[in-house]
Design a protein around this motif. Sequence first.
Motif, PDB file in Angstrom:
ATOM      1  N   VAL A 484       0.841  -1.205   0.000  1.00 53.69           N
ATOM      2  CA  VAL A 484       0.000   0.000   0.000  1.00 53.69           C
ATOM      3  C   VAL A 484       0.870   1.247   0.000  1.00 53.69           C
ATOM      4  O   VAL A 484       0.688   2.166  -0.810  1.00 53.69           O
ATOM      5  CB  VAL A 484      -0.942   0.013   1.213  1.00 53.69           C
ATOM      6  CG1 VAL A 484      -1.629   1.364   1.352  1.00 53.69           C
ATOM      7  CG2 VAL A 484      -1.992  -1.080   1.092  1.00 53.69           C
ATOM      8  N   VAL A 485       1.838   1.288   0.906  1.00 55.98           N
ATOM      9  CA  VAL A 485       2.650   2.491   1.080  1.00 55.98           C
ATOM     10  C   VAL A 485       3.565   2.718  -0.120  1.00 55.98           C
ATOM     11  O   VAL A 485       3.647   3.839  -0.652  1.00 55.98           O
ATOM     12  CB  VAL A 485       3.479   2.383   2.374  1.00 55.98           C
ATOM     13  CG1 VAL A 485       4.452   3.549   2.487  1.00 55.98           C
ATOM     14  CG2 VAL A 485       2.563   2.332   3.591  1.00 55.98           C
ATOM     15  N   LEU A 486       4.239   1.674  -0.576  1.00 61.78           N
ATOM     16  CA  LEU A 486       5.208   1.843  -1.652  1.00 61.78           C
ATOM     17  C   LEU A 486       4.524   2.033  -3.006  1.00 61.78           C
ATOM     18  O   LEU A 486       5.011   2.796  -3.853  1.00 61.78           O
ATOM     19  CB  LEU A 486       6.149   0.645  -1.696  1.00 61.78           C
ATOM     20  CG  LEU A 486       7.003   0.461  -0.422  1.00 61.78           C
ATOM     21  CD1 LEU A 486       7.838  -0.811  -0.526  1.00 61.78           C
ATOM     22  CD2 LEU A 486       7.896   1.669  -0.178  1.00 61.78           C
ATOM     23  N   ARG A 487       3.392   1.373  -3.206  1.00 63.43           N
ATOM     24  CA  ARG A 487       2.665   1.550  -4.465  1.00 63.43           C
ATOM     25  C   ARG A 487       1.996   2.922  -4.523  1.00 63.43           C
ATOM     26  O   ARG A 487       1.809   3.486  -5.612  1.00 63.43           O
ATOM     27  CB  ARG A 487       1.627   0.446  -4.639  1.00 63.43           C
ATOM     28  CG  ARG A 487       2.250  -0.921  -4.925  1.00 63.43           C
ATOM     29  CD  ARG A 487       1.294  -2.044  -4.565  1.00 63.43           C
ATOM     30  NE  ARG A 487       0.118  -2.097  -5.386  1.00 63.43           N
ATOM     31  CZ  ARG A 487      -0.056  -2.931  -6.415  1.00 63.43           C
ATOM     32  NH1 ARG A 487       0.888  -3.787  -6.741  1.00 63.43           N
ATOM     33  NH2 ARG A 487      -1.166  -2.924  -7.100  1.00 63.43           N
ATOM     34  N   PHE A 494      -3.983   5.365  -2.633  1.00 63.81           N
ATOM     35  CA  PHE A 494      -4.032   4.002  -2.099  1.00 63.81           C
ATOM     36  C   PHE A 494      -4.562   3.034  -3.154  1.00 63.81           C
ATOM     37  O   PHE A 494      -5.452   3.364  -3.934  1.00 63.81           O
ATOM     38  CB  PHE A 494      -4.965   3.926  -0.876  1.00 63.81           C
ATOM     39  CG  PHE A 494      -4.526   4.781   0.272  1.00 63.81           C
ATOM     40  CD1 PHE A 494      -3.189   4.950   0.571  1.00 63.81           C
ATOM     41  CD2 PHE A 494      -5.460   5.415   1.066  1.00 63.81           C
ATOM     42  CE1 PHE A 494      -2.790   5.737   1.629  1.00 63.81           C
ATOM     43  CE2 PHE A 494      -5.078   6.215   2.128  1.00 63.81           C
ATOM     44  CZ  PHE A 494      -3.734   6.373   2.402  1.00 63.81           C
ATOM     45  N   ASP A 495      -4.029   1.845  -3.131  1.00 63.20           N
ATOM     46  CA  ASP A 495      -4.524   0.756  -3.985  1.00 63.20           C
ATOM     47  C   ASP A 495      -4.726  -0.452  -3.081  1.00 63.20           C
ATOM     48  O   ASP A 495      -3.901  -1.368  -3.073  1.00 63.20           O
ATOM     49  CB  ASP A 495      -3.535   0.469  -5.107  1.00 63.20           C
ATOM     50  CG  ASP A 495      -4.023  -0.629  -6.050  1.00 63.20           C
ATOM     51  OD1 ASP A 495      -5.217  -0.972  -5.983  1.00 63.20           O
ATOM     52  OD2 ASP A 495      -3.210  -1.140  -6.830  1.00 63.20           O
ATOM     53  N   LEU A 496      -5.814  -0.448  -2.315  1.00 62.35           N
ATOM     54  CA  LEU A 496      -6.051  -1.529  -1.372  1.00 62.35           C
ATOM     55  C   LEU A 496      -6.203  -2.862  -2.079  1.00 62.35           C
ATOM     56  O   LEU A 496      -5.594  -3.863  -1.694  1.00 62.35           O
ATOM     57  CB  LEU A 496      -7.298  -1.242  -0.533  1.00 62.35           C
ATOM     58  CG  LEU A 496      -7.305   0.010   0.339  1.00 62.35           C
ATOM     59  CD1 LEU A 496      -8.531  -0.006   1.252  1.00 62.35           C
ATOM     60  CD2 LEU A 496      -6.036   0.128   1.158  1.00 62.35           C
ATOM     61  N   GLN A 497      -7.024  -2.887  -3.131  1.00 61.20           N
ATOM     62  CA  GLN A 497      -7.271  -4.167  -3.787  1.00 61.20           C
ATOM     63  C   GLN A 497      -6.037  -4.683  -4.497  1.00 61.20           C
ATOM     64  O   GLN A 497      -5.715  -5.873  -4.428  1.00 61.20           O
ATOM     65  CB  GLN A 497      -8.435  -4.047  -4.777  1.00 61.20           C
ATOM     66  CG  GLN A 497      -8.954  -5.389  -5.254  1.00 61.20           C
ATOM     67  CD  GLN A 497      -9.487  -6.243  -4.102  1.00 61.20           C
ATOM     68  OE1 GLN A 497     -10.335  -5.796  -3.333  1.00 61.20           O
ATOM     69  NE2 GLN A 497      -8.968  -7.451  -3.953  1.00 61.20           N
ATOM     70  N   GLY A 498      -5.323  -3.808  -5.165  1.00 66.54           N
ATOM     71  CA  GLY A 498      -4.105  -4.240  -5.825  1.00 66.54           C
ATOM     72  C   GLY A 498      -3.067  -4.754  -4.851  1.00 66.54           C
ATOM     73  O   GLY A 498      -2.330  -5.699  -5.141  1.00 66.54           O
ATOM     74  N   ARG A 555      -4.973 -13.688   3.188  1.00 66.79           N
ATOM     75  CA  ARG A 555      -6.438 -13.639   3.278  1.00 66.79           C
ATOM     76  C   ARG A 555      -6.852 -12.216   3.705  1.00 66.79           C
ATOM     77  O   ARG A 555      -7.700 -12.027   4.551  1.00 66.79           O
ATOM     78  CB  ARG A 555      -6.963 -14.643   4.308  1.00 66.79           C
ATOM     79  CG  ARG A 555      -6.380 -16.054   4.204  1.00 66.79           C
ATOM     80  CD  ARG A 555      -6.997 -16.864   3.086  1.00 66.79           C
ATOM     81  NE  ARG A 555      -6.450 -18.217   3.103  1.00 66.79           N
ATOM     82  CZ  ARG A 555      -5.402 -18.617   2.386  1.00 66.79           C
ATOM     83  NH1 ARG A 555      -4.782 -17.764   1.589  1.00 66.79           N
ATOM     84  NH2 ARG A 555      -4.963 -19.857   2.447  1.00 66.79           N
ATOM     85  N   LEU A 556      -6.218 -11.202   3.140  1.00 71.59           N
ATOM     86  CA  LEU A 556      -6.315  -9.840   3.640  1.00 71.59           C
ATOM     87  C   LEU A 556      -7.692  -9.211   3.473  1.00 71.59           C
ATOM     88  O   LEU A 556      -8.382  -9.436   2.482  1.00 71.59           O
ATOM     89  CB  LEU A 556      -5.297  -8.948   2.933  1.00 71.59           C
ATOM     90  CG  LEU A 556      -3.914  -8.771   3.561  1.00 71.59           C
ATOM     91  CD1 LEU A 556      -3.994  -8.148   4.931  1.00 71.59           C
ATOM     92  CD2 LEU A 556      -3.144 -10.056   3.580  1.00 71.59           C
ATOM     93  N   LEU A 568     -13.769   7.100   1.567  1.00 73.09           N
ATOM     94  CA  LEU A 568     -13.589   5.771   2.142  1.00 73.09           C
ATOM     95  C   LEU A 568     -13.315   4.769   1.034  1.00 73.09           C
ATOM     96  O   LEU A 568     -13.788   4.922  -0.090  1.00 73.09           O
ATOM     97  CB  LEU A 568     -14.845   5.348   2.912  1.00 73.09           C
ATOM     98  CG  LEU A 568     -15.408   6.330   3.943  1.00 73.09           C
ATOM     99  CD1 LEU A 568     -16.632   5.721   4.626  1.00 73.09           C
ATOM    100  CD2 LEU A 568     -14.356   6.722   4.958  1.00 73.09           C
ATOM    101  N   ALA A 569     -12.571   3.701   1.376  1.00 72.57           N
ATOM    102  CA  ALA A 569     -12.276   2.650   0.415  1.00 72.57           C
ATOM    103  C   ALA A 569     -12.188   1.325   1.148  1.00 72.57           C
ATOM    104  O   ALA A 569     -12.029   1.273   2.375  1.00 72.57           O
ATOM    105  CB  ALA A 569     -10.974   2.942  -0.336  1.00 72.57           C
ATOM    106  N   ALA A 570     -12.293   0.234   0.389  1.00 70.72           N
ATOM    107  CA  ALA A 570     -12.178  -1.098   0.972  1.00 70.72           C
ATOM    108  C   ALA A 570     -11.683  -2.066  -0.088  1.00 70.72           C
ATOM    109  O   ALA A 570     -11.862  -1.842  -1.287  1.00 70.72           O
ATOM    110  CB  ALA A 570     -13.519  -1.578   1.530  1.00 70.72           C
ATOM    111  N   GLY A 571     -11.066  -3.136   0.383  1.00 70.14           N
ATOM    112  CA  GLY A 571     -10.654  -4.220  -0.499  1.00 70.14           C
ATOM    113  C   GLY A 571     -10.822  -5.532   0.242  1.00 70.14           C
ATOM    114  O   GLY A 571     -10.818  -5.570   1.472  1.00 70.14           O
ATOM    115  N   ALA A 572     -10.971  -6.623  -0.519  1.00 67.55           N
ATOM    116  CA  ALA A 572     -11.171  -7.940   0.094  1.00 67.55           C
ATOM    117  C   ALA A 572     -10.393  -8.990  -0.664  1.00 67.55           C
ATOM    118  O   ALA A 572     -10.083  -8.829  -1.853  1.00 67.55           O
ATOM    119  CB  ALA A 572     -12.655  -8.298   0.132  1.00 67.55           C
ATOM    120  N   ASN A 573     -10.114 -10.068   0.017  1.00 69.60           N
ATOM    121  CA  ASN A 573      -9.294 -11.134  -0.529  1.00 69.60           C
ATOM    122  C   ASN A 573     -10.042 -11.957  -1.577  1.00 69.60           C
ATOM    123  O   ASN A 573     -11.123 -12.470  -1.310  1.00 69.60           O
ATOM    124  CB  ASN A 573      -8.866 -12.052   0.630  1.00 69.60           C
ATOM    125  CG  ASN A 573      -8.150 -13.283   0.155  1.00 69.60           C
ATOM    126  OD1 ASN A 573      -7.218 -13.192  -0.625  1.00 69.60           O
ATOM    127  ND2 ASN A 573      -8.594 -14.434   0.612  1.00 69.60           N
TER     128      ASN A 573
END
Length: 584
Positions: A484-487, A494-498, A555-556, A568-573
Motif C-alpha cells: 500500500v505504502v510503496l505503491r 491508495f490501492d487496497l485491492q491491488g 487472506r487480507l 472511504l475505500a475497501a478491499g477484500a481477498n
Amino acid sequence: MVSSTHWLASSTAMAVLEDGGNAYDAAVAAGFVLHVAEPHLNGPAGEVPIIIAPRGGRPQVLSGQGPAPAGATIEHYTGLGLDLVPGTGPLASAVPSAFDTWMLLLRDHGTKRLADVLKYAIGYAENGAPAVERIGATVETVRELFETEWTSSAEIYLRDGKAPAPGALLRNPALAATWRRVIAEAEAAGADREAQIEAARRVWREGFIAEALVAAAATPTMDSSGERHTGTLTGDDLAAFQAGYEEPASYTWNGWTVCKAGLWSQGPTFLQQLALLPDSLDYGTPEYVHTLIEGTKLAMADREAWYGDSTQVRLDALLSADYNAARRALIGEQASHELRPGSPDGLEPRLSRQVRQIIDGNVPAPPTPTAGLGEPTVAKDGSTRGDTCHLDVVDRWGNMIAATPSGGWLQSNPVVPELGFPLGTRLQMCWLDHGLPNSLTPGRRPRTTLSPSLALRDGEPVLAFGTPGGDQQDQWSVHFFLAVVLREQVRGGFDLQGSIDAPNWHSESFPSSFYPRAMRPGGVTVESRIGDDVIAELRRRGHDVTVGEPWSEGRLCAVSRDPETGVLAAGANPRGMQGYAVGR
C-alpha cells in the motif's frame, strides 16, 4: 465501508450501517454472523483481539484474549504425562473471551440494542447459512472423531451422516436458541440499553451459559494426545473474567504509525519487521523479498524468546534504533537456517526445551499437523487447512475498527449440546517449561497469533486491516502494508485491492504456535505468481522454497479513510472466493 472474510458478515455490517448504526454496532453484528457462517474458523467461546480508533479519539486495544484457568498449571499437565498442551479438547481451553469482548465494545462504543445486533446471527442460525467449501472439508478430516467420540458435534455437522456440501444451508438451532434466551434474560433487566448488555455479560459469566461451559470442560474428552482428559475451566474462572482496554503497541515508519496489540500477542513482530527495514526498498524485486523473509525470521525468533503475557523485555528495547541496527546487520546475502533471538537490554534469551532440542539436532522437528489440530496453518503447497476470520469497518463519521475473531472452532472441542458451540483451544500456544514468557501460567493469557492492525498517518487513522493465517498473519499483513505504502508513491493514491492481490509468501523458519509446534528451517512458501526470477534467486540464496498455487497466500481485508478528502475505500481477498468488501 466494510471488509471481512465472509460475504454474509460484510453484508450484515453494511445493513447495520444503513440502519444508522456506527462501525462498532456493525462489527458486533457481523462478528456474531461469522460464528454461524464460519464455525470452522471462530466461535463464541473463542477470542477476538480488536483495535479501534474512535473519531477524534486515540486508538485502543480490546485484548479479547482470555487467560489460563486457575487450575491450568504446568504440574497438572506434566502430571498427566504430557509434554505439550494438546491441540484439541478441554485441557487446551483458556477462559472464553469473545462474547464478553464484543459486549464491551457494544456497550462503550455502539448505539444499538443487544437484540438489534444479534438478530442477524439468529436468523442465519435458524434459517441456514450457505456452507462454504472449507466447512465440509474440515468436518471430513474429523469425521471419525465426530462419529465415535464427539457425537454432539456430529448432530450439527454430520446430519444424516453427511458433511455440509458447498452451498448447502447449514443450520444451528441450538445456537439461535442460546441467543434468544440471552436476549430475553437481558431484557428482563430493564429497558436501559447498557443495563441489558451488562445483564448479557452476567449470563455468560455466571448464568446458564457458564454452567454449560463448565460442565463441558469437566467431561472426559478425547483429544489430540489420544487420551480422554477433562479441562481445568471452572465457574470461578468464568465469573472473574472481563474484557478490558489497553494502549496499543506502536511504531512509526516513514510517517506512518502502526498500532498493534502488545507482547501477549505476536503483533509487535509486525513493528519489529518495520524497524529492521533498510533505508531503501525496491518493491517486488528478489532482494526485496529476501530482505523481508530474513527480517521475519529475526522478529519471529524474538517472539519465541521474549513474547508473552509476562515478559522481562521492554518493547522499546526491541524497537530501539541501536538494537535494530545490530539485528539488521545479521541479514546477509544468503538465507539463514538458524533461530537467532536477540539480547535486548543485554538480557539472555531463553527458549523452550523442545525448540532447543530441534535446534541442536537432538530430535527431529515435529510433523506438520493435520487439519483439526490447533488453528490450522498453511500447508507447504500454500493451501489453507482452516484458519481464522477478520473484519474491518469504517463508518461515515470516521470511526474505525479492525478485529480478528478466532478460536472455538468446530474441530477444537465437542459442541456443547444445549449451547450450539464448543470451547476453544488457545492454551495449546503455551509451553510446559517453567520460566518462559509464554509458559502456561494461571491467570496469564496465552500468546496469540491473532493480530489486527490499524495505521495512522500524521496522527490520523487511515487504514484498518488484517488477515487470518496463524503465524502468517504478521507476515502477510506486513507485505500488504508495504505494498500500500510503496505503491502509493507510484500511483499517487491508495490501492487496497491491488495490494491485497499482489503475490504473497510466508516463512516457516521458526517454531509454529500450534500443536505439535513444527518448524522448517530456511523454509519459505511463495505463490507461483511471484515470478520465476524471484523463485530462482531465492533458491540461489539458500532458501528452501516451496512454490504454492497462484492464489494461495494471504487472506487480507482492509478499509481506509483519506483524512484530507474523507473518501472511504475497501478491499477484500479474492483467494478462496468468500471475502467481500462493500460500501457506499
